[in-house]
Design a protein around this motif. Structure first.
Motif, PDB file in Angstrom:
ATOM      1  N   ASN A   3      30.329  31.016  42.747  1.00  0.00           N
ATOM      2  CA  ASN A   3      30.629  30.384  44.020  1.00  0.00           C
ATOM      3  C   ASN A   3      31.140  28.951  43.811  1.00  0.00           C
ATOM      4  OD1 ASN A   3      30.834  30.187  46.775  1.00  0.00           O
ATOM      5  ND2 ASN A   3      28.701  29.617  47.070  1.00  0.00           N
ATOM      6  N   GLN A   4      30.519  28.225  42.892  1.00  0.00           N
ATOM      7  CA  GLN A   4      30.923  26.848  42.630  1.00  0.00           C
ATOM      8  C   GLN A   4      32.300  26.792  41.972  1.00  0.00           C
ATOM      9  OE1 GLN A   4      27.619  25.532  40.304  1.00  0.00           O
ATOM     10  NE2 GLN A   4      26.473  24.809  42.084  1.00  0.00           N
ATOM     11  N   LEU A   5      32.556  27.689  41.030  1.00  0.00           N
ATOM     12  CA  LEU A   5      33.861  27.725  40.387  1.00  0.00           C
ATOM     13  C   LEU A   5      34.946  28.089  41.398  1.00  0.00           C
ATOM     14  CD1 LEU A   5      35.535  27.531  37.826  1.00  0.00           C
ATOM     15  CD2 LEU A   5      35.001  29.934  37.402  1.00  0.00           C
ATOM     16  N   ILE A  47      42.478  33.237  43.621  1.00  0.00           N
ATOM     17  CA  ILE A  47      41.444  33.484  42.606  1.00  0.00           C
ATOM     18  C   ILE A  47      40.132  32.828  43.034  1.00  0.00           C
ATOM     19  CG2 ILE A  47      40.753  32.966  40.230  1.00  0.00           C
ATOM     20  CD1 ILE A  47      43.723  33.303  39.470  1.00  0.00           C
ATOM     21  N   GLY A  48      40.201  31.615  43.555  1.00  0.00           N
ATOM     22  CA  GLY A  48      39.006  30.952  44.056  1.00  0.00           C
ATOM     23  C   GLY A  48      38.360  31.722  45.183  1.00  0.00           C
ATOM     24  N   HIS A  49      39.182  32.274  46.061  1.00  0.00           N
ATOM     25  CA  HIS A  49      38.653  33.078  47.172  1.00  0.00           C
ATOM     26  C   HIS A  49      37.951  34.324  46.653  1.00  0.00           C
ATOM     27  CE1 HIS A  49      38.300  35.108  50.992  1.00  0.00           C
ATOM     28  NE2 HIS A  49      38.950  36.142  50.483  1.00  0.00           N
ATOM     29  N   ARG A  50      38.548  34.989  45.664  1.00  0.00           N
ATOM     30  CA  ARG A  50      37.943  36.198  45.103  1.00  0.00           C
ATOM     31  C   ARG A  50      36.617  35.886  44.413  1.00  0.00           C
ATOM     32  NH1 ARG A  50      38.936  40.873  46.758  1.00  0.00           N
ATOM     33  NH2 ARG A  50      38.458  41.727  44.718  1.00  0.00           N
ATOM     34  N   LEU A  51      36.515  34.703  43.790  1.00  0.00           N
ATOM     35  CA  LEU A  51      35.271  34.333  43.133  1.00  0.00           C
ATOM     36  C   LEU A  51      34.171  34.046  44.152  1.00  0.00           C
ATOM     37  CD1 LEU A  51      36.523  32.058  40.243  1.00  0.00           C
ATOM     38  CD2 LEU A  51      35.443  34.294  40.046  1.00  0.00           C
ATOM     39  N   ARG A  52      34.537  33.506  45.300  1.00  0.00           N
ATOM     40  CA  ARG A  52      33.543  33.181  46.312  1.00  0.00           C
ATOM     41  C   ARG A  52      33.185  34.384  47.173  1.00  0.00           C
ATOM     42  NH1 ARG A  52      34.516  27.942  49.591  1.00  0.00           N
ATOM     43  NH2 ARG A  52      32.347  28.373  50.014  1.00  0.00           N
ATOM     44  N   ASP A  53      34.005  35.410  47.156  1.00  0.00           N
ATOM     45  CA  ASP A  53      33.765  36.607  47.956  1.00  0.00           C
ATOM     46  C   ASP A  53      32.503  37.306  47.467  1.00  0.00           C
ATOM     47  OD1 ASP A  53      34.627  38.054  50.104  1.00  0.00           O
ATOM     48  OD2 ASP A  53      35.924  39.377  48.946  1.00  0.00           O
ATOM     49  N   PRO A  54      31.599  37.687  48.379  1.00  0.00           N
ATOM     50  CA  PRO A  54      30.395  38.372  47.912  1.00  0.00           C
ATOM     51  C   PRO A  54      30.747  39.722  47.285  1.00  0.00           C
ATOM     52  CG  PRO A  54      30.470  38.310  50.319  1.00  0.00           C
ATOM     53  CD  PRO A  54      31.632  37.509  49.810  1.00  0.00           C
ATOM     54  N   VAL A  55      30.002  40.092  46.275  1.00  0.00           N
ATOM     55  CA  VAL A  55      30.233  41.359  45.587  1.00  0.00           C
ATOM     56  C   VAL A  55      29.829  42.497  46.520  1.00  0.00           C
ATOM     57  CG1 VAL A  55      29.600  42.755  43.587  1.00  0.00           C
ATOM     58  CG2 VAL A  55      29.768  40.259  43.386  1.00  0.00           C
TER      59      VAL A  55
END
Length: 56
Positions: A3-5, A47-55
């Motif tokens: 989430n931070q990344l 890419i940042g959005h995909r990393l913050r998206d809940p699994v």
């Protein structure tokens, strides 16, 4: 950690893109760089959005 990344990538893209416009207006560069760098900014933001998206 993901989430931070993701947040940092989104923040960097949102800071970079307006600075890119200011750089172009003040100093100028070849025309092909603007769409390429804009596309890079969009990809970094995505890419940042995909990393913050809940699994799911």
């Amino acid at each position: 950690m993901r989430n931070q990344l993701g947040f940092l990538l989104q923040f960097a893209a949102l800071v970079f893109l307006p600075l890119l416009i200011l750089w172009q207006l003040n100093f100028g560069f070849k025309l092909i760089y603007m769409p390429a760098l804009t596309l890079v900014g969009v990809v970094v933001f995505w890419i940042g959005h995909r990393l913050r998206d809940p699994v799911k």
